[in-house]
Design an enzyme around this catalytic site. Structure first.
Site, PDB file in Angstrom:
ATOM      1  N   ALA A  43       0.864  -1.194   0.000  1.00 26.42           N
ATOM      2  CA  ALA A  43       0.000   0.000   0.000  1.00 26.42           C
ATOM      3  C   ALA A  43       0.901   1.246   0.000  1.00 26.42           C
ATOM      4  O   ALA A  43       0.743   2.151   0.802  1.00 26.42           O
ATOM      5  CB  ALA A  43      -0.941   0.003   1.198  1.00 26.42           C
ATOM      6  N   HIS A  48       6.861   5.912   1.475  1.00 29.76           N
ATOM      7  CA  HIS A  48       7.690   4.739   1.171  1.00 29.76           C
ATOM      8  C   HIS A  48       8.670   5.048   0.045  1.00 29.76           C
ATOM      9  O   HIS A  48       9.786   4.540   0.025  1.00 29.76           O
ATOM     10  CB  HIS A  48       6.808   3.559   0.730  1.00 29.76           C
ATOM     11  CG  HIS A  48       5.869   3.069   1.782  1.00 29.76           C
ATOM     12  ND1 HIS A  48       4.530   3.368   1.765  1.00 29.76           N
ATOM     13  CD2 HIS A  48       6.080   2.305   2.878  1.00 29.76           C
ATOM     14  CE1 HIS A  48       3.949   2.792   2.802  1.00 29.76           C
ATOM     15  NE2 HIS A  48       4.864   2.153   3.498  1.00 29.76           N
ATOM     16  N   GLN A  72       1.471  -8.317  13.746  1.00 27.92           N
ATOM     17  CA  GLN A  72       1.468  -6.974  14.316  1.00 27.92           C
ATOM     18  C   GLN A  72       0.093  -6.302  14.273  1.00 27.92           C
ATOM     19  O   GLN A  72      -0.031  -5.120  14.569  1.00 27.92           O
ATOM     20  CB  GLN A  72       2.542  -6.109  13.665  1.00 27.92           C
ATOM     21  CG  GLN A  72       2.339  -5.765  12.209  1.00 27.92           C
ATOM     22  CD  GLN A  72       3.584  -5.133  11.604  1.00 27.92           C
ATOM     23  OE1 GLN A  72       4.509  -5.807  11.174  1.00 27.92           O
ATOM     24  NE2 GLN A  72       3.622  -3.800  11.544  1.00 27.92           N
ATOM     25  N   GLY A 168      10.989   4.536   8.297  1.00 30.52           N
ATOM     26  CA  GLY A 168      10.495   5.909   8.343  1.00 30.52           C
ATOM     27  C   GLY A 168      10.539   6.469   9.764  1.00 30.52           C
ATOM     28  O   GLY A 168      10.240   5.764  10.725  1.00 30.52           O
ATOM     29  N   GLN A 169      10.901   7.739   9.858  1.00 29.56           N
ATOM     30  CA  GLN A 169      10.877   8.405  11.175  1.00 29.56           C
ATOM     31  C   GLN A 169       9.448   8.639  11.648  1.00 29.56           C
ATOM     32  O   GLN A 169       9.222   8.958  12.798  1.00 29.56           O
ATOM     33  CB  GLN A 169      11.630   9.738  11.110  1.00 29.56           C
ATOM     34  CG  GLN A 169      13.123   9.540  10.996  1.00 29.56           C
ATOM     35  CD  GLN A 169      13.887  10.833  10.805  1.00 29.56           C
ATOM     36  OE1 GLN A 169      13.300  11.914  10.754  1.00 29.56           O
ATOM     37  NE2 GLN A 169      15.189  10.727  10.667  1.00 29.56           N
ATOM     38  N   GLN A 174       8.647   2.570  16.472  1.00 31.45           N
ATOM     39  CA  GLN A 174       9.152   1.400  15.760  1.00 31.45           C
ATOM     40  C   GLN A 174      10.639   1.581  15.448  1.00 31.45           C
ATOM     41  O   GLN A 174      11.456   0.671  15.653  1.00 31.45           O
ATOM     42  CB  GLN A 174       8.361   1.199  14.468  1.00 31.45           C
ATOM     43  CG  GLN A 174       8.948   0.120  13.571  1.00 31.45           C
ATOM     44  CD  GLN A 174       8.054  -0.197  12.383  1.00 31.45           C
ATOM     45  OE1 GLN A 174       7.134  -0.985  12.504  1.00 31.45           O
ATOM     46  NE2 GLN A 174       8.326   0.410  11.243  1.00 31.45           N
ATOM     47  N   VAL A 197       7.449  12.519   5.361  1.00 27.57           N
ATOM     48  CA  VAL A 197       6.980  13.324   4.218  1.00 27.57           C
ATOM     49  C   VAL A 197       5.579  13.828   4.554  1.00 27.57           C
ATOM     50  O   VAL A 197       4.743  13.071   5.055  1.00 27.57           O
ATOM     51  CB  VAL A 197       6.915  12.472   2.930  1.00 27.57           C
ATOM     52  CG1 VAL A 197       6.499  13.325   1.744  1.00 27.57           C
ATOM     53  CG2 VAL A 197       8.253  11.809   2.660  1.00 27.57           C
ATOM     54  N   ARG A 208      -3.162   5.068   5.944  1.00 24.51           N
ATOM     55  CA  ARG A 208      -4.499   5.175   6.551  1.00 24.51           C
ATOM     56  C   ARG A 208      -5.227   6.457   6.159  1.00 24.51           C
ATOM     57  O   ARG A 208      -6.432   6.552   6.355  1.00 24.51           O
ATOM     58  CB  ARG A 208      -4.378   5.158   8.067  1.00 24.51           C
ATOM     59  CG  ARG A 208      -3.882   3.856   8.567  1.00 24.51           C
ATOM     60  CD  ARG A 208      -3.375   3.971   9.962  1.00 24.51           C
ATOM     61  NE  ARG A 208      -2.848   2.683  10.363  1.00 24.51           N
ATOM     62  CZ  ARG A 208      -3.178   2.030  11.458  1.00 24.51           C
ATOM     63  NH1 ARG A 208      -4.009   2.579  12.302  1.00 24.51           N
ATOM     64  NH2 ARG A 208      -2.682   0.873  11.731  1.00 24.51           N
TER      65      ARG A 208
HETATM   66  O1  PAF Z   1       6.483  -0.092   9.126  1.00 19.69           O
HETATM   67  C1  PAF Z   1       5.985  -1.068   8.540  1.00 19.69           C
HETATM   68  O2  PAF Z   1       5.470  -0.960   7.420  1.00 19.69           O
HETATM   69  C2  PAF Z   1       6.013  -2.432   9.211  1.00 19.69           C
HETATM   70  O3  PAF Z   1       5.876  -2.321  10.574  1.00 19.69           O
HETATM   71  C3  PAF Z   1       7.269  -3.234   8.853  1.00 19.69           C
HETATM   72  C4  PAF Z   1       8.545  -2.548   9.339  1.00 19.69           C
HETATM   73  C5  PAF Z   1       7.356  -3.447   7.357  1.00 19.69           C
HETATM   74  C6  PAF Z   1       7.194  -4.617   9.524  1.00 19.69           C
HETATM   75  O4  PAF Z   1       6.067  -5.328   9.114  1.00 19.69           O
END
Ligand code: PAF
Length: 319
Positions: A43, A48, A72, A168-169, A174, A197, A208
């Site tokens: 997505a 990204h 997750q 990503g920051q 994470q 961004v 989202r």
């Molecule tokens: O940030 C994300 O998109 C996810 O948490 C990741 C790092 C790809 C792990 O599934």
């Protein structure tokens, strides 16, 4: 810029073979190759793209992964609703010059079903986003650990390789946790954090955002506007007056604020009260999360209060 379509592989075996082939090509030309890994759940949006472009700029070979990790997601509805857009994702990655895409099915990553043994995100995993999404960071770190293993390049004829992974920051928690996992558990990879961004209205890009209606979209801009207020105050060495800023967010009828906190950027420990009511100095990260209509949004911004002589100093409680 290279725009030919990257090869898409779905098994670890093909991934290892193709990655080794690409790395060896660079080695054969006489240099010691580097590989950049961009883990995603697909997505893909401009955020990204920035990760992929950063990886492209730094490395000889760029590998992106697309895998929607069930571990997750708390509620299965959220997992089912998560957009799956492989074809357009590959187009986007092609435009960013990515060489290879690993898009495995569930059984390739979890051949024995969901794993019994997982990475624990520890106390930091239970705060902020973790408080409302129990197990989320354990699940994310577990798959990141697996993806880091899968993507790790083998040595080439030029000797050892350089391995970097891009996050990503925007997902500050994470990123902090991945950095800690990699240093605490001795993974041989450099973690690169890539700046957020934002759209023209200041809203941080996120998969989202597509679920926001027009009024909700306007409301979503309240989050970044609160962060900008804090950043402006920090830069002017003013007290942050956090309660007042939180009040402004609370006052918006479509925004349900979860947290607004100023933390140490490395440990995510909340900073002392001094930055709330006394002049701000040093470096910090402001974190915000809120539900806007059907969507939970997160955002963050670095706060920098210039100190004497242009050096930086972490804020500490002064009493
Ligand atoms: O940030 C994300 O998109 C996810 O948490 C990741 C790092 C790809 C792990 O599934």
């Amino acid at each position: 810029m290279k725009t030919s379509k990257p090869r898409v592989v779905t098994t670890r075996q093909e991934l290892a073979k193709e990655s080794q082939r690409l790395m060896q090509e660079v080695a054969a030309a006489g240099s010691r190759p580097s590989l950049g890994l961009v883990p995603t759940m697909g997505a893909l949006h401009q955020g990204h793209e920035t990760l992929a472009r950063a990886a492209r700029a730094d490395n000889d070979v760029v590998l992106a992964t697309i895998f929607v990790n069930p571990l997750q997601f708390g509620d299965t509805g959220d997992l089912e609703r998560y957009p799956r857009t492989l074809e357009s994702d590959v187009e986007i990655l092609a435009g960013c010059g990515v060489d290879l895409v690993f898009a495995p099915p569930l059984e390739e990553v979890y051949p024995d079903g969901l794993p019994l043994v997982r990475i624990s995100a520890g106390a930091l995993g239970g705060k902020f986003e973790g408080a409302s999404r129990p197990g989320h960071f354990d699940g994310a770190l577990t798959v990141v650990a697996k993806l880091l293993h899968y993507g790790a390049p083998a040595a080439t004829s030029q000797g050892p390789t350089t391995y970097r992974a891009y996050f990503g920051q925007k997902d500050a928690q994470q990123l902090a946790l991945v950095r800690r996992m990699v240093s605490d558990l001795n993974f041989d990879v450099d973690i690169v954090g890539v700046p957020i961004v934002r759209a023209d209205d200041g809203v941080a890009l996120s998969s989202r955002n597509r679920f926001l209606g027009p009024d909700e979209r306007k409301a979503a801009a309240t989050l970044s506007s609160a962060l900008r207020t804090l950043a402006r105050r920090a830069a002017a060495n003013e007290p942050l007056e956090m309660d007042e800023v939180a009040e402004l967010v609370h006052a918006h009828p479509l925004v349900d604020l979860d947290y607004l906190e100023v933390v140490n950027p490395d440990t995510l420990e909340p900073l002392g009260e001094n930055c709330r009511y006394t002049p701000f100095t040093g470096r910090a990260l402001a974190l915000i999360a809120a539900r806007v209509g059907p969507v939970r949004l997160i955002d963050n911004m670095e706060l920098s209060g210039v100190h004497d002589g242009g050096t930086w100093e972490h804020s500490r409680a002064t009493g």
